[in-house]
Motif scaffolding. Structure first.
Motif: not given
Ligand SMILES: [Zn+2]
Length: 201
Positions: A82-88, A200-201, A171-172, A139-143
């Motif tokens: 649940t801590s990593t979310v990938c945005v599409v 990292p972005f 990150t990206r 959430i610790s990381e947003v990709i």
């Protein structure tokens, strides 16, 4: 529509099929004819499947994915981080990443990309919801897995700015996503490499 001699019902079928991606009027006529010729084995089961999908379809209240329940199967899956979310941008991108089997976190589907030209503002996307998800914590990381288009990159920069004060790692995807390319068109190896080498972005 010129060229077919069908009734109003058949014309309507052709016109609707022609709106599908990859189908122009000509291939829509061929598809319609194939359906009409296979009434019992294709046309009726397809009509039934479409009407069931239309009735059951829901947008996940958490992430914006398409599913048949209020919360999608990915958001409900306790084995996913649940801590990593990938945005599409689109559900098709989520499907592409799931096919590649490289990501075990959660998603956030924006439903498009920012575009001043087309009048797509942050409020018209599922974007305020993402910010509130991050604000809620956990959430610790947003990709950011936006497409390498002008709109996709504009959206990524907007999100970077909006997420910056929230002290979350952003990150990206790395190189490998071609300029103007869409995730859905990448082979799984390329997508996987771009994902693993995210930076990292
Ligand atoms: Zn969901």
């Amino acid at each position: 529509m010129a060229g077919s001699q069908g009734s109003a019902e058949i014309e309507r079928l052709i016109q609707l099929l022609a709106k599908l991606p990859g189908l122009g009027p000509r291939s829509a006529r061929r598809a319609a004819l194939a359906l009409l010729k296979k009434r019992e084995s294709l046309l009726e089961p397809l009509a039934d499947a479409m009407s069931k999908a239309a009735a059951a379809l829901k947008t996940c209240s958490v992430c914006g994915n398409l599913d048949t329940s209020e919360m999608c199967a990915i958001c409900r899956d306790p084995s996913r981080e649940t801590s990593t979310v990938c945005v599409v941008e689109d559900v098709a991108d989520l499907w592409a990443l799931e096919r590649a089997g490289i990501f075990r976190g959660r998603y956030h589907v924006l439903g498009g990309a920012l575009s001043a030209l087309d009048g797509v503002t942050p409020e018209r996307l599922n974007l305020p919801k993402l910010l509130s998800r991050v604000r809620e914590g956990g959430i610790s990381e947003v990709i950011l897995a936006m497409n390498a288009t002008v709109e996709g990159q504009t959206t990524a920069h907007y999100l970077m700015d909006a997420l910056e004060p929230m002290h979350v790692k952003v990150t990206r995807l790395a190189h490998g996503v071609p300029v103007g390319g869409e995730l859905d068109y990448l082979d799984e190896g390329t997508l996987s490499a771009a994902f693993k080498a995210r930076r990292p972005f």
